[in-house]
Write an enzyme that holds these catalytic residues in place. Structure first.
Site, PDB file in Angstrom:
ATOM      1  N   HIS A 116       0.868  -1.194   0.000  1.00 18.03           N
ATOM      2  CA  HIS A 116       0.000   0.000   0.000  1.00 18.03           C
ATOM      3  C   HIS A 116       0.898   1.236   0.000  1.00 18.03           C
ATOM      4  CE1 HIS A 116      -3.842   2.126   1.354  1.00 18.03           C
ATOM      5  NE2 HIS A 116      -2.922   3.079   1.255  1.00 18.03           N
ATOM      6  N   HIS A 132       1.516   5.398  -1.663  1.00 16.33           N
ATOM      7  CA  HIS A 132       1.134   6.579  -2.449  1.00 16.33           C
ATOM      8  C   HIS A 132       2.383   7.151  -3.091  1.00 16.33           C
ATOM      9  CE1 HIS A 132      -2.956   6.813  -0.726  1.00 16.33           C
ATOM     10  NE2 HIS A 132      -2.363   6.268   0.328  1.00 16.33           N
ATOM     11  N   LYS A 190      -9.362  -0.052  -5.816  1.00 20.20           N
ATOM     12  CA  LYS A 190      -9.424   0.570  -4.492  1.00 20.20           C
ATOM     13  C   LYS A 190     -10.774   1.235  -4.251  1.00 20.20           C
ATOM     14  CE  LYS A 190      -7.971   2.224  -0.562  1.00 20.20           C
ATOM     15  NZ  LYS A 190      -6.822   3.009  -0.196  1.00 20.20           N
ATOM     16  N   HIS A 232     -10.533   1.185   1.910  1.00 20.18           N
ATOM     17  CA  HIS A 232     -10.331   2.160   2.992  1.00 20.18           C
ATOM     18  C   HIS A 232     -11.553   2.009   3.888  1.00 20.18           C
ATOM     19  CE1 HIS A 232      -8.746   5.995   4.760  1.00 20.18           C
ATOM     20  NE2 HIS A 232      -9.927   5.842   5.353  1.00 20.18           N
ATOM     21  N   HIS A 285      -4.567  -0.650   5.810  1.00 23.51           N
ATOM     22  CA  HIS A 285      -4.123   0.091   7.008  1.00 23.51           C
ATOM     23  C   HIS A 285      -5.079  -0.063   8.199  1.00 23.51           C
ATOM     24  CE1 HIS A 285      -6.900   2.873   5.121  1.00 23.51           C
ATOM     25  NE2 HIS A 285      -6.020   3.288   4.248  1.00 23.51           N
ATOM     26  N   ASP A 292       1.495   2.621   3.577  1.00 24.88           N
ATOM     27  CA  ASP A 292       0.622   3.790   3.417  1.00 24.88           C
ATOM     28  C   ASP A 292       1.454   5.068   3.451  1.00 24.88           C
ATOM     29  OD1 ASP A 292      -1.670   5.180   2.896  1.00 24.88           O
ATOM     30  OD2 ASP A 292      -2.448   5.092   4.935  1.00 24.88           O
TER      31      ASP A 292
HETATM   32  O1  DOR Z   1      -3.454   9.441   5.856  1.00 23.82           O
HETATM   33  C1  DOR Z   1      -3.800   9.126   4.725  1.00 23.82           C
HETATM   34  N1  DOR Z   1      -3.251   9.710   3.641  1.00 23.82           N
HETATM   35  N2  DOR Z   1      -4.734   8.176   4.560  1.00 23.82           N
HETATM   36  C2  DOR Z   1      -5.243   7.889   3.359  1.00 23.82           C
HETATM   37  O2  DOR Z   1      -6.105   7.057   3.295  1.00 23.82           O
HETATM   38  C3  DOR Z   1      -4.812   8.640   2.159  1.00 23.82           C
HETATM   39  C4  DOR Z   1      -3.488   9.199   2.331  1.00 23.82           C
HETATM   40  C5  DOR Z   1      -3.115  10.223   1.279  1.00 23.82           C
HETATM   41  O3  DOR Z   1      -3.352   9.978   0.104  1.00 23.82           O
HETATM   42  O4  DOR Z   1      -2.554  11.257   1.646  1.00 23.82           O
HETATM   43 ZN    ZN Z   2      -3.329   5.056   1.647  1.00 22.57          ZN
END
Ligand code: DOR
Ligand code: ZN
Length: 350
Positions: free
Chosen positions: A17, A19, A103, A140, A178, A251
């Protein structure tokens, strides 16, 4: 896996997971992932989101353009589920190996989720196609009803949304992303092997006190928000045992400091740069180094029915804790790194 007091060699991990963002930020953060991980499930909550197979193709091209030629790193893409998602397009993207999963963000649950799902029944036809095709659904898991306390949103989601989905589509492979609560751990343990979960380093290492220690600490604000100690203990218990239904998803969610330190700061913790060193220390602190590899490199691959990575990674424990930089400088400004508030003696051997 080989362990001794001061050295550990494990299969190179995957991050289930992540970003990566886009553009300059992606260029800046990508190396901190491929330094220690071989594959990553990449989140689709860009602006605009990765909605179609075409969007995923073009995002994949942009990611690959940022990876040095000598580096072996596979970004595994996901599509962002909306009430308009076309089931045929999802199946095509999966069959063509453009995506690995889909997702599901409840609309408004987190960063860039406003295009997410409001009426759950509207996505059922897509879930049905995914179930038949064996496409994993990544969730999520928080309800967005403002009358539900923010600390209860994950538990309520299980009861109101997830349990009904599981009843309707018992063969659908689902990852609760998460997870943060004892309720999630208990629920996942009570269900069959089609349901698994990722756990982040920050939810293992910190409880909600960290957000308020001596003042408001925006760099410890993420969603789902950090929880009480009893919940953290439940996560620790399954992670350090290497239980097969739980695996690493950092995450890692980079946001420029200028948007985190704000009257309405963004949710997200940027932890990819030293995630493996920090986790190794964490498992060592719990006398569980023998289960580190299951959590970082085996359980997730098994769930996704992917081969284990051939590459190994080696860490050594030195006498002195190492000093992590506070921030990653990017062309758009600094991004503060996750500070685990513990000494880390383990370092990756290059
Ligand atoms: O804290 C988070 N940031 N939780 C998420 O689900 C998305 C993520 C983000 O994209 O910044
Ligand atoms: Zn995330």
């Amino acid at each position: 896996m080989k362990t001794s007091l001061n050295q550990i060699v494990i299969i190179k991990p995957d991050d289930w997971h992540l970003h990566l963002r886009d553009g300059e930020i992606m260029k800046a953060v990508l190396p901190s992932s491929y330094r220690w991980s071989r594959r990553a499930i990449v989140m689709p909550n860009l602006v605009p989101p990765v909605l179609t197979s075409k969007d995923a193709c073009s995002y994949l091209t942009r990611i690959k353009a940022c990876i040095e030629k000598t580096v072996d790193f596979d970004p595994l893409l996901t599509l962002y589920l909306t009430e308009e998602t076309n089931a045929k397009d999802v199946v095509l993207a999966f069959r063509e190996k453009i995506i690995k999963a889909v997702k599901f963000y409840p609309a408004g649950a987190t960063t860039n989720s406003h295009n997410g799902v409001k009426k759950i029944k509207k996505i059922y036809p897509v879930l049905s196609a995914m179930s038949e095709e064996g496409i994993p659904l990544l969730i999520h898991g928080e309800v967005t009803d403002p009358s539900v306390d923010i600390f209860d949103r994950e538990a309520v989601f299980i009861e109101k949304i997830l349990a009904p989905i599981r009843l309707e589509y018992p063969d659908l492979n689902i990852v609760m992303e998460h997870i943060t609560t004892k309720q999630s751990v208990d629920y996942i343990l009570s269900e069959n092997s089609r349901l698994a979960a990722t756990i982040t380093p920050h939810h293992l290492i910190l409880n909600r006190n960290a957000i308020f220690e001596g003042g408001i600490r925006p760099h410890y604000y993420c969603l789902p928000v950090l929880k009480r100690e009893v919940h953290r203990q439940a996560l620790i218990n399954v992670a350090i045992k290497g239980h097969k239904k739980f695996f690493l998803g950092t995450d890692s969610a980079p946001h420029l400091d200028k948007v985190k330190i704000d009257a309405c700061g963004c949710a997200g913790i940027f932890n990819s740069p030293y995630a493996l060193e920090i986790l190794t220390q964490f498992f060592d602190n719990h006398n569980a180094l023998e289960n580190l590899e299951k959590f970082t490199s085996i359980n997730g691959a098994n769930f996704y029915k992917l081969p284990h990575n051939k590459e190994k990674i080696s860490l050594i424990k030195s006498d002195k804790s190492f000093h992590m930089p506070e921030a990653l400088e990017t062309s758009e400004g600094p991004i503060t790194l996750f500070n685990p508030k513990m000494q880390v003696f383990w370092q990756i051997v290059n």
